[in-house]
Design an enzyme around this catalytic site. Sequence first.
Site, PDB file in Angstrom:
ATOM      1  CG  ASP A  51      -2.645  -1.006   0.797  1.00 26.75           C
ATOM      2  OD1 ASP A  51      -2.213  -1.470  -0.125  1.00 26.75           O
ATOM      3  OD2 ASP A  51      -2.411  -1.138   1.947  1.00 26.75           O
ATOM      4  CE1 TYR A 109       4.319  -6.813   4.027  1.00 33.25           C
ATOM      5  CE2 TYR A 109       3.819  -9.077   3.865  1.00 33.25           C
ATOM      6  CZ  TYR A 109       3.368  -7.250   2.956  1.00 33.25           C
ATOM      7  OH  TYR A 109       3.264  -7.757   1.748  1.00 33.25           O
TER       8      TYR A 109
END
Length: 249
Positions: A51, A109
């Site tokens: 994003d 992540y």
Amino acid sequence: MRYFLELSYKGTSYHGWQRQPNAISIQEVLESSLSLLLKAKIEIVGAGRTDAGVHAKQIMAHFDYEKDIDVDQLCYKLNSLLPKDIAIQKIYLVQEEVHARFDAMSRSYEYIITLEKDPFSINHAYYLKKDLDIDLMNKAAKLLLNYTNFKCFSKSKTDVKTYNCTITNAVWERNGSLLIFKITANRFLRNMVRAVVGTLVEIGEHKLDLEDLKEIIKSENRSEAGYSVPAHGLYLTKVAYPNTIYLTQ
């Protein structure tokens, strides 16, 4: 022939990975640069769609080109052409049927929280001046490995066939004033990591407890989970593939 790009980027100036009609994206910049250098229309497919504001320490993308490429030379030229906040680590020739997104075995992540005000961490870490129960947050993180349906952490309006993900690692680590959450899974839902982190932070603040987390996951309802932490603290750190896909190392 199919080629893989291994790259990293700082996502601050971009509206995410995916090409957008009215905003600059990582994909658009890469495609424009490759098309210019290879004198052909090049389209790339990324391993994931980060994003706006999210960073990548390592991500893979593939593109097709009909001729042999001197991968070292192209890597050098591409880095010379790209802006300073996007870097190509390596270019690989891979098996023609390999897909950067669908053939990834796992993705990892990190989410970085700074517990002290730090002008140098702006756009790189989430400043959170709160007392957090890190031991409890780690107990909660470990609970995630017991579940597979994470609809409660998914962005509400998203087109996916399944909400199932297999999480193989989830842990909080303290490094000075930094609190780092590391998570690995075979796949992730949209906004999932940021929603997981927000929920675990609320557990660390004792607003929620471990039983609440179990009920949140069972509810499959995004509104039951915690808030979504800001994008600028999130980093895609590794996308793993079978070694057999590579024709060049």
